[in-house]
Every structure is written in structure tokens, then in C-alpha cells.
Design an enzyme around this catalytic site. Structure first.
Site, PDB file in Angstrom:
ATOM      1  N   LYS A 130      10.815  -4.877 -20.026  1.00 28.55           N
ATOM      2  CA  LYS A 130      11.358  -5.733 -18.734  1.00 28.55           C
ATOM      3  C   LYS A 130      11.500  -7.025 -18.960  1.00 28.55           C
ATOM      4  O   LYS A 130      11.041  -7.849 -19.901  1.00 28.55           O
ATOM      5  CB  LYS A 130       9.787  -5.922 -17.689  1.00 28.55           C
ATOM      6  CG  LYS A 130       9.232  -4.491 -17.209  1.00 28.55           C
ATOM      7  CD  LYS A 130       8.079  -4.814 -16.238  1.00 28.55           C
ATOM      8  CE  LYS A 130       7.559  -3.604 -15.721  1.00 28.55           C
ATOM      9  NZ  LYS A 130       6.275  -3.700 -14.918  1.00 28.55           N
ATOM     10  N   ASP A 182       0.318  -2.304 -17.172  1.00 27.61           N
ATOM     11  CA  ASP A 182       0.420  -3.609 -17.677  1.00 27.61           C
ATOM     12  C   ASP A 182      -0.122  -4.701 -16.614  1.00 27.61           C
ATOM     13  O   ASP A 182       0.240  -5.772 -16.787  1.00 27.61           O
ATOM     14  CB  ASP A 182       2.060  -3.689 -17.823  1.00 27.61           C
ATOM     15  CG  ASP A 182       3.093  -3.515 -16.409  1.00 27.61           C
ATOM     16  OD1 ASP A 182       2.401  -2.797 -15.625  1.00 27.61           O
ATOM     17  OD2 ASP A 182       3.904  -4.003 -16.347  1.00 27.61           O
ATOM     18  N   ASP A 220      -2.783  -1.133 -12.974  1.00 30.44           N
ATOM     19  CA  ASP A 220      -1.756  -0.208 -13.605  1.00 30.44           C
ATOM     20  C   ASP A 220      -1.673  -0.746 -15.163  1.00 30.44           C
ATOM     21  O   ASP A 220      -2.364  -1.608 -15.595  1.00 30.44           O
ATOM     22  CB  ASP A 220      -0.484  -0.148 -13.049  1.00 30.44           C
ATOM     23  CG  ASP A 220       0.577  -1.282 -12.977  1.00 30.44           C
ATOM     24  OD1 ASP A 220      -0.251  -2.448 -13.556  1.00 30.44           O
ATOM     25  OD2 ASP A 220       1.697  -1.580 -12.714  1.00 30.44           O
ATOM     26  N   ASP A 262       0.441  -5.648 -13.741  1.00 34.79           N
ATOM     27  CA  ASP A 262       0.859  -6.511 -12.717  1.00 34.79           C
ATOM     28  C   ASP A 262       0.668  -6.136 -11.329  1.00 34.79           C
ATOM     29  O   ASP A 262       1.089  -6.779 -10.518  1.00 34.79           O
ATOM     30  CB  ASP A 262       2.457  -6.596 -13.103  1.00 34.79           C
ATOM     31  CG  ASP A 262       3.257  -5.190 -13.219  1.00 34.79           C
ATOM     32  OD1 ASP A 262       2.587  -4.072 -13.004  1.00 34.79           O
ATOM     33  OD2 ASP A 262       4.626  -5.429 -13.232  1.00 34.79           O
ATOM     34  N   ARG A 263       0.247  -4.759 -11.196  1.00 31.68           N
ATOM     35  CA  ARG A 263      -0.079  -4.302  -9.828  1.00 31.68           C
ATOM     36  C   ARG A 263      -1.511  -3.912  -9.714  1.00 31.68           C
ATOM     37  O   ARG A 263      -2.285  -3.623 -10.791  1.00 31.68           O
ATOM     38  CB  ARG A 263       0.476  -3.014  -9.532  1.00 31.68           C
ATOM     39  CG  ARG A 263       2.142  -3.119  -9.491  1.00 31.68           C
ATOM     40  CD  ARG A 263       2.694  -1.700  -9.121  1.00 31.68           C
ATOM     41  NE  ARG A 263       2.358  -0.596 -10.082  1.00 31.68           N
ATOM     42  CZ  ARG A 263       2.207   0.695  -9.821  1.00 31.68           C
ATOM     43  NH1 ARG A 263       2.372   1.162  -8.525  1.00 31.68           N
ATOM     44  NH2 ARG A 263       2.176   1.655 -10.713  1.00 31.68           N
ATOM     45  N   HIS A 311       2.841  -4.228  -5.527  1.00 33.06           N
ATOM     46  CA  HIS A 311       3.533  -5.600  -6.313  1.00 33.06           C
ATOM     47  C   HIS A 311       3.348  -6.758  -5.240  1.00 33.06           C
ATOM     48  O   HIS A 311       3.757  -6.336  -3.999  1.00 33.06           O
ATOM     49  CB  HIS A 311       4.879  -5.200  -6.739  1.00 33.06           C
ATOM     50  CG  HIS A 311       4.927  -4.422  -7.949  1.00 33.06           C
ATOM     51  ND1 HIS A 311       4.861  -4.987  -9.250  1.00 33.06           N
ATOM     52  CD2 HIS A 311       5.516  -3.195  -8.138  1.00 33.06           C
ATOM     53  CE1 HIS A 311       5.100  -3.905 -10.102  1.00 33.06           C
ATOM     54  NE2 HIS A 311       5.486  -2.937  -9.451  1.00 33.06           N
ATOM     55  N   SER A 344       4.644   0.410 -18.273  1.00 35.86           N
ATOM     56  CA  SER A 344       3.726   0.154 -17.000  1.00 35.86           C
ATOM     57  C   SER A 344       2.976   1.250 -16.762  1.00 35.86           C
ATOM     58  O   SER A 344       1.952   1.619 -17.681  1.00 35.86           O
ATOM     59  CB  SER A 344       4.669   0.087 -15.906  1.00 35.86           C
ATOM     60  OG  SER A 344       4.136  -0.325 -14.744  1.00 35.86           O
ATOM     61  N   HIS A 345       3.274   2.255 -15.778  1.00 35.07           N
ATOM     62  CA  HIS A 345       2.290   3.424 -15.189  1.00 35.07           C
ATOM     63  C   HIS A 345       2.588   4.578 -16.087  1.00 35.07           C
ATOM     64  O   HIS A 345       1.893   5.673 -15.866  1.00 35.07           O
ATOM     65  CB  HIS A 345       2.218   3.578 -13.868  1.00 35.07           C
ATOM     66  CG  HIS A 345       3.448   3.778 -13.321  1.00 35.07           C
ATOM     67  ND1 HIS A 345       4.504   2.895 -12.824  1.00 35.07           N
ATOM     68  CD2 HIS A 345       4.186   4.924 -13.081  1.00 35.07           C
ATOM     69  CE1 HIS A 345       5.516   3.411 -12.794  1.00 35.07           C
ATOM     70  NE2 HIS A 345       5.463   4.758 -12.562  1.00 35.07           N
ATOM     71  N   ARG A 385      13.339   1.992 -19.726  1.00 34.79           N
ATOM     72  CA  ARG A 385      12.063   2.973 -19.721  1.00 34.79           C
ATOM     73  C   ARG A 385      12.472   4.262 -20.491  1.00 34.79           C
ATOM     74  O   ARG A 385      13.502   4.915 -19.931  1.00 34.79           O
ATOM     75  CB  ARG A 385      11.396   3.185 -18.458  1.00 34.79           C
ATOM     76  CG  ARG A 385       9.836   3.184 -18.638  1.00 34.79           C
ATOM     77  CD  ARG A 385       9.340   2.864 -17.098  1.00 34.79           C
ATOM     78  NE  ARG A 385       9.248   1.568 -16.553  1.00 34.79           N
ATOM     79  CZ  ARG A 385       8.448   1.348 -15.569  1.00 34.79           C
ATOM     80  NH1 ARG A 385       7.878   2.322 -15.095  1.00 34.79           N
ATOM     81  NH2 ARG A 385       8.616  -0.037 -15.134  1.00 34.79           N
TER      82      ARG A 385
END
Length: 457
Positions: free
Chosen positions: A113, A250, A248, A252-253, A335, A103-104, A19
Site C-alpha cells: 500500500k 494489517d 484484520d 487498519d480495520r 474502514h 491485509s486480510h 497484491r
């Protein structure tokens, strides 16, 4: 030869992903180097590539794919995708994959990732160091020679298949009519959430900020921060919704909000989901990271399961799932990991299971969560210090009379209350998480700990 200094990788390669800011850290040159390195590391015949809605993703994916193909490996472009969709692709297509997302993080960031075939993790201790080393060689003008025959490129759209997979985790016919509002924060939830809920016609869905916009015009895509859940909480109450879902960037959360506009912590949701998992998998092993509430292992034991405590971070948890045979794992950061999802995390699967739980229990979410809110927690409190490790050692000395462990930072068990102090992977910060029997005790202990941390030289 690249004009990028390989030392930039020291700043952007984290414990379990990559990142950095665009374009000074995360540039096409760097993405190309990662493509070469990932092709070399996996030795695969094909690599899957997805991206989120950040404008920089198109150019970065192109450069990464070029690096992969020049070294004889085919690329399957999954296009715009959530991270859990990419994990699903890696599992069902049995191929390594790269998801371009930050992500966030704010709009100026992007990253990657990685996972192996079967959605197996790539992180610290599971290959990310080797990928970084090869990428550094490429940026320095070396690295592996291109293949004599370049790989090919093709496209694949797995959105419908992924949505079918998500709803397979629940009995669709048992889900009662509910009103759900999802704040997707202009992130990838805007793509995947409607596709999944189309399969549940009995649910009325409203999507907030559903337009894919990597500049995040409404609020940051970080639902861990309470301020970023306020719009959703207000809408839940004003619109009379049964459940609110905060995703978030992407997707995934997911954080869950009950009908009175209050959010559930990741620990509470983990405990709630654990009861569902154990009902169908008696005696199963359930993972929880070490900053989860004490409630989680208590609930797992009460329902006949075996709790296993882990470090923070998805690559560590997935590896422990493999080692222990766990069927489910949860993190306080929201997660949630499922054995049948290739041990990968998915906010959407977690959301489906929450809806199924309140449907079969014929209760509201505000009632369903009550047995799992047993203690008061501080949330994660960050403090800037010059030498995080030195401060941790001095705090450990101050609490030498209490049980301690070093699984991830320093955890101290003070009987009725406990705390964990972890250094940031990327900044001179200490992260404090503390839990106590009630709010007054929690606030008092936090004040004492912060006073100690800031007083140390």
C-alpha cells in the site's frame, strides 16, 4: 535484467494497492522494481517503509529498499507496523511511505500500500498507473538510471508516538472501566493494540491470537467474514466482556462486537461514530461509501451533518475527503477515516471512539447500537459470471423503470429497497449488496436478484 515478465503487474496492481502470491507474482524482483518506480514517482528525499508479520515481508522490503536507495533516495525502515501506523508516520514525518502487507488475504499473499507525504493516497487516478508503468520498464530491463550517489538507510520506531496519537482522539479520563477482548488474528493488532490500551489503565484488556504469525494458525485475518468473528463472539459472552474488537491482518480495520456476542456492521459503526463526530463538529461533512446502509446518511442529516456518498475504496474516499473538507468517513467494510488522522483510516481510533461513546452515554454497546439498526441487509454476495459488465447491463435493463446511477457499478433505488451490483477488480465476479425494510423482504429480493443474475446468458 530481471527474469520476471512485466505482464505479472497486470495481475497484481489493483485499484488502490498491489497484491499477489509469493513468490510467483510478488517476488523480490517485483519489489525492487516498485522501489525504483516509487522513488522516481515521488521525487522525495526519503521514503518510509513498514511491513506486516508475513514471513515474505523481510525479503520484499529489502529488495524494495534497495531499489529506492539505488536511485538516490534515503529509506527509513519503520519495521513491523500496522498500516495505520505507517499512515501516521507519513503524516507526521511528511514523507511518502510504502506498507508491505496483503491485509486480510491468506498467508501465501503479500503486497504494497503506497501513500504520499501527509498520508495522501496513491491509487487508480492518483499515481498507481505511473508507478506500474515504471516498474514494468524496470522488469523489462529499462527504467531510470541509478543515481550517482545512493541513498542511506536508517530505522525508526514510532509505536509509542502512534499510540499517543490514537488515544488523543478521546478524553481518556471520561472512559469508564470496561472489559475489552480483542481478536488480532495473529496480525499486526498484536503489536499495536496492547500499546494503545496501556494508556487506558481503567480498561481490562484480553488479546486473542496476539502472536505475530503470518501463517495465520488460528483463523484467517478477515473479520468481514462472519465465520472469522465466531471465536471472538463466543469469548465475549463466555468471559463477560463489554466489547469485542476484531482486527484484520494489517490492523487498519476493526469490527465491533457487543456484550451479547453479536457483531455490529460497518454501517452501524459508521453511523454511531458519525453522531460522535457531529457532536464536536456541528454541520460537518461525513462521507459514506455507496454500499453503506441508508441509515448512515439518515443519521448524518438527523444530527445536522452533510452526508456525501462515495465509491468503494480507500484512495477514492481520501480524495473525496480532501475535495469536500469532510471530517469523517466510513465504509461498510469497517474502514473509518478521520480528518485529524491525515484523512487516513484507523481501526484503533474507531475502537477508541466507540469506547468513549458508550462511556459518556453510560450505556452498553447493545443498547447504543439500536438506533442505527433500521434495515436488513444481505451482506456482500459474490457470484461468478463469464462477463460481469454484460450482466450488469442486462440487470439495468430489467430495472429501467427505477432510479439508477453508475457511481460504482450499478445502484438501483426501488423505493423501499435498493441494491448495488459491482464487478470485482480482479476476478469474474459480481458483488451484490442489497438492503430492504426487514429480513423476509431482504431475503426475497436477494433470491430474485440472484435468480436473474444466474439466468442471464
Amino acid at each position: 535484467m530481471s527474469n520476471t515478465d512485466p505482464r505479472v503487474l497486470d495481475d497484481i496492481v489493483k485499484a488502490y494497492d498491489v497484491r499477489g502470491t509469493v513468490p510467483d507474482q510478488m517476488s523480490p524482483d517485483v519489489a525492487y522494481a516498485f522501489g525504483v518506480a516509487f522513488a522516481r514517482f515521488t521525487a522525495a528525499v526519503r521514503v518510509l517503509v513498514g511491513r506486516d508479520m508475513r514471513p515474505s515481508g523481510v525479503e520484499l522490503v529489502e529488495a524494495f529498499s534497495r531499489g529506492v536507495m539505488e536511485h538516490g533516495v534515503d529509506v527509513v525502515d519503520l519495521g513491523l507496523a500496522s498500516t495505520d501506523l505507517v499512515y501516521y508516520a507519513a503524516g507526521t514525518m511528511d514523507s511518502p511511505a510504502a506498507m508491505f502487507t496483503a491485509s486480510h488475504n491468506p498467508a501465501q499473499y503479500n503486497g504494497v500500500k503506497f501513500c504520499l507525504s501527509g498520508a495522501r493516497p496513491v491509487g487508480e487516478g492518483s499515481g498507481l498507473e505511473q508507478i506500474k508503468a515504471t516498474a514494468a520498464d524496470v522488469l523489462a530491463g529499462g527504467g531510470p538510471a541509478p543515481a550517482q550517489t545512493a541513498g542511506s538507510s536508517s530505522c525508526r520506531n514510532l509505536l509509542e508516538a502512534f499510540a499517543d496519537h490514537v488515544v488523543s482522539f478521546v478524553d481518556r479520563s471520561a472512559i469508564r472501566p470496561l472489559r475489552v477482548v480483542a481478536d488480532t488474528a495473529n496480525g499486526m493488532g498484536g503489536l499495536v493494540v496492547p500499546a494503545v490500551f496501556e494508556r487506558l489503565p481503567q480498561i481490562t484488556l484480553e488479546v486473542m491470537y496476539g502472536e505475530l504469525d503470518g501463517t495465520f494458525p488460528n483463523h484467517p485475518a478477515d473479520p468481514l467474514q462472519p465465520a472469522n468473528q465466531r471465536d471472538l463472539q463466543a469469548r465475549v459472552v463466555a468471559g463477560g466482556f463489554d466489547v469485542g474488537l476484531a482486527f484484520d491482518g494489517d490492523a487498519d480495520r476493526v469490527f465491533v462486537v457487543h456484550e451479547h456476542g453479536r457483531g455490529l456492521s460497518g454501517s452501524v459503526t459508521t453511523a454511531l461514530l458519525a453522531t460522535s463526530v457531529l457532536r464536536n463538529n456541528p454541520g460537518a461533512t461525513i462521507l459514506h461509501n455507496l454500499i453503506c446502509s441508508r441509515t448512515v446518511p439518515e443519521v448524518v442529516r438527523e444530527h445536522g451533518g452533510v452526508p456525501v456518498r462515495t465509491k468503494v475504496g480507500h484512495s477514492f474516499i481520501k480524495q473525496r475527503m480532501l475535495e469536500t473538507g469532510a471530517v469523517f468517513g466510513g465504509e461498510h467494510s469497517a474502514h473509518y477515516y478521520f480528518l485529524r488522522n491525515f484523512r487516513a483510516d484507523s481501526g484503533l481510533i474507531a475502537a477508541m471512539m466507540v469506547l468513549a461513546e458508550i462511556s459518556t452515554a453510560h450505556t452498553s454497546l447493545s443498547v447504543a447500537r439500536k438506533p442505527f439498526e433500521r434495515y436488513s441487509s444481505s451482506g456482500e454476495i459474490n457470484t461468478a459470471v463469464d462477463d460481469p459488465q454484460a450482466v450488469i447491463e442486462r440487470v439495468a435493463a430489467e430495472f429501467r423503470g427505477f432510479a439508477q446511477d453508475r457511481l460504482d457499478g450499478l445502484t438501483v433505488d426501488c423505493g423501499p429497497w435498493w441494491f448495488n451490483l459491482r464487478p470485482s477488480n480482479t476476478e469474474p465476479l459480481l458483488r451484490l449488496n442489497l438492503e430492504a425494510p426487514n429480513r423476509d423482504d431482504c431475503d426475497q429480493r436477494v433470491a430474485e436478484l440472484l435468480a436473474l443474475i444466474t439466468s442471464l446468458p
